[in-house]
Design an enzyme around this catalytic site. Structure first.
Site, mmCIF file in Angstrom:
data_model
loop_
_atom_site.group_PDB
_atom_site.id
_atom_site.type_symbol
_atom_site.label_atom_id
_atom_site.label_comp_id
_atom_site.label_asym_id
_atom_site.label_seq_id
_atom_site.Cartn_x
_atom_site.Cartn_y
_atom_site.Cartn_z
ATOM 1 N N GLU A 25 40.223 30.946 -4.775
ATOM 2 C CA GLU A 25 41.677 30.998 -4.624
ATOM 3 C C GLU A 25 42.269 31.133 -6.017
ATOM 4 O OE1 GLU A 25 45.042 31.558 -3.567
ATOM 5 O OE2 GLU A 25 44.065 30.758 -1.762
ATOM 6 N N ASP A 30 46.564 35.352 13.083
ATOM 7 C CA ASP A 30 47.573 35.097 14.119
ATOM 8 C C ASP A 30 48.433 36.340 14.367
ATOM 9 O OD1 ASP A 30 48.919 35.175 11.757
ATOM 10 O OD2 ASP A 30 49.803 33.183 11.888
ATOM 11 N N GLU A 89 49.550 27.021 12.273
ATOM 12 C CA GLU A 89 48.971 27.517 13.514
ATOM 13 C C GLU A 89 49.501 26.742 14.711
ATOM 14 O OE1 GLU A 89 44.502 28.324 15.386
ATOM 15 O OE2 GLU A 89 44.744 27.533 13.361
ATOM 16 N N GLU A 133 34.328 30.714 0.976
ATOM 17 C CA GLU A 133 35.654 30.821 1.583
ATOM 18 C C GLU A 133 36.538 31.645 0.664
ATOM 19 O OE1 GLU A 133 39.311 28.468 3.711
ATOM 20 O OE2 GLU A 133 37.611 27.310 2.971
ATOM 21 N N ASP A 186 39.369 36.033 -8.451
ATOM 22 C CA ASP A 186 39.252 36.980 -7.343
ATOM 23 C C ASP A 186 37.862 36.914 -6.720
ATOM 24 O OD1 ASP A 186 39.646 39.233 -5.656
ATOM 25 O OD2 ASP A 186 38.667 40.489 -7.146
ATOM 26 N N ASP A 242 46.644 37.848 4.648
ATOM 27 C CA ASP A 242 47.961 38.477 4.776
ATOM 28 C C ASP A 242 47.863 39.707 5.672
ATOM 29 O OD1 ASP A 242 50.428 39.789 4.360
ATOM 30 O OD2 ASP A 242 50.588 38.994 2.326
#
Length: 247
Positions: free
Chosen positions: A102, A188, A229, A77, A129, A152
């Site tokens: 992360e 989104d 969301e 992920e 990273d 982003d």
């Protein structure tokens, strides 16, 4: 820039030796550093649960079986935000291992806290990273799946070059997914979803798993709706999932 919960981000990065032949990779990392203050619970989580769930970044191949204490399908992920969706997915897919990248420290602390308090044994976190983790710690054909949820979108046209989902990155990523493995993206922002679709369709190592006319997939059951969301859906905003398979 502060992003909503569970949003991954992308930002310019310095040149690394492995990126010499790929100009894009000299400019993009899988994150942008965001200011954020950790709460006392997140600080304690680093101390209490970090030794079990954190994997230090090292420029050498990771022994995945040793890291998780078992052999199981491995899902990477990239950018888990505060980790809410990550924790829920790990709960509903206990037979899979999740290696989660992360750099946002409060987010790492929040997921560490959940892992410890909820005994989520199939998550390991690398606070680094994801591109460097992928290149140095993971080998070709080593991943059974990759999740990149709500990266982003860099809305302004002059910032589109900073978007994570671009052809050189996807080409590189696909080489780390085993044949039959999958790549799952979600966004989104419709213009970004259309760019994502174009990039994935152009990658010869990937094939779309959706049979819908527009190519977008129904939301897989394992991906939960985040608070962000849900708010967007109530306002009539769309969410687009893309699920491609490695050939």
């Amino acid at each position: 820039m502060t992003m909503p919960e569970d949003h991954a981000t992308a930002a310019p990065a310095p040149e690394t030796p492995d990126a010499q032949d790929t100009p894009f990779m000299r400019q993009i990392k899988t994150y942008v550093l965001r200011a954020g203050r950790m709460g006392s619970g997140q600080v304690r989580a680093f101390e209490q649960f970090g030794p079990k769930f954190l994997i230090p970044y090292k420029p050498e191949r990771l022994d995945v079986q040793a890291a998780f204490g078992r052999s199981a399908p491995l899902v990477l992920e990239i950018g888990f935000g505060m980790g809410d969706a990550t924790a829920k997915i790990a709960h509903v897919r206990p037979n899979d291992n999740f290696l989660c990248c992360e750099v946002h420290e409060p987010g790492v602390g929040a997921l560490l806290k959940r892992c410890g308090e909820e005994s989520i044994g199939n998550i390991r976190i690398v606070q680094h990273d994801a591109i460097e983790v992928m290149d140095h710690m993971l080998g070709p054909d080593s991943l059974d799946g990759v999740h990149i949820f709500f990266p982003d979108p860099w809305h302004k046209s002059r910032h589109h070059k900073r978007r994570l989902i671009q052809s050189p990155f996807i080409q590189r990523l696909a080489q780390h997914i085993r044949p039959g493995g999958y790549l799952h993206l979600a966004t989104d922002w419709q213009p970004y979803s259309e760019q994502m679709m174009g990039v994935l369709r152009a990658e010869p190592l990937l094939v779309n798993s959706s049979a819908s006319a527009d190519g977008f997939a129904a939301k897989p059951d394992y991906r939960p709706l985040t608070k962000f969301e849900n708010r967007g859906l109530k306002l009539g905003h769309g969410v687009w999932d893309l699920v491609f398979r490695r050939v």
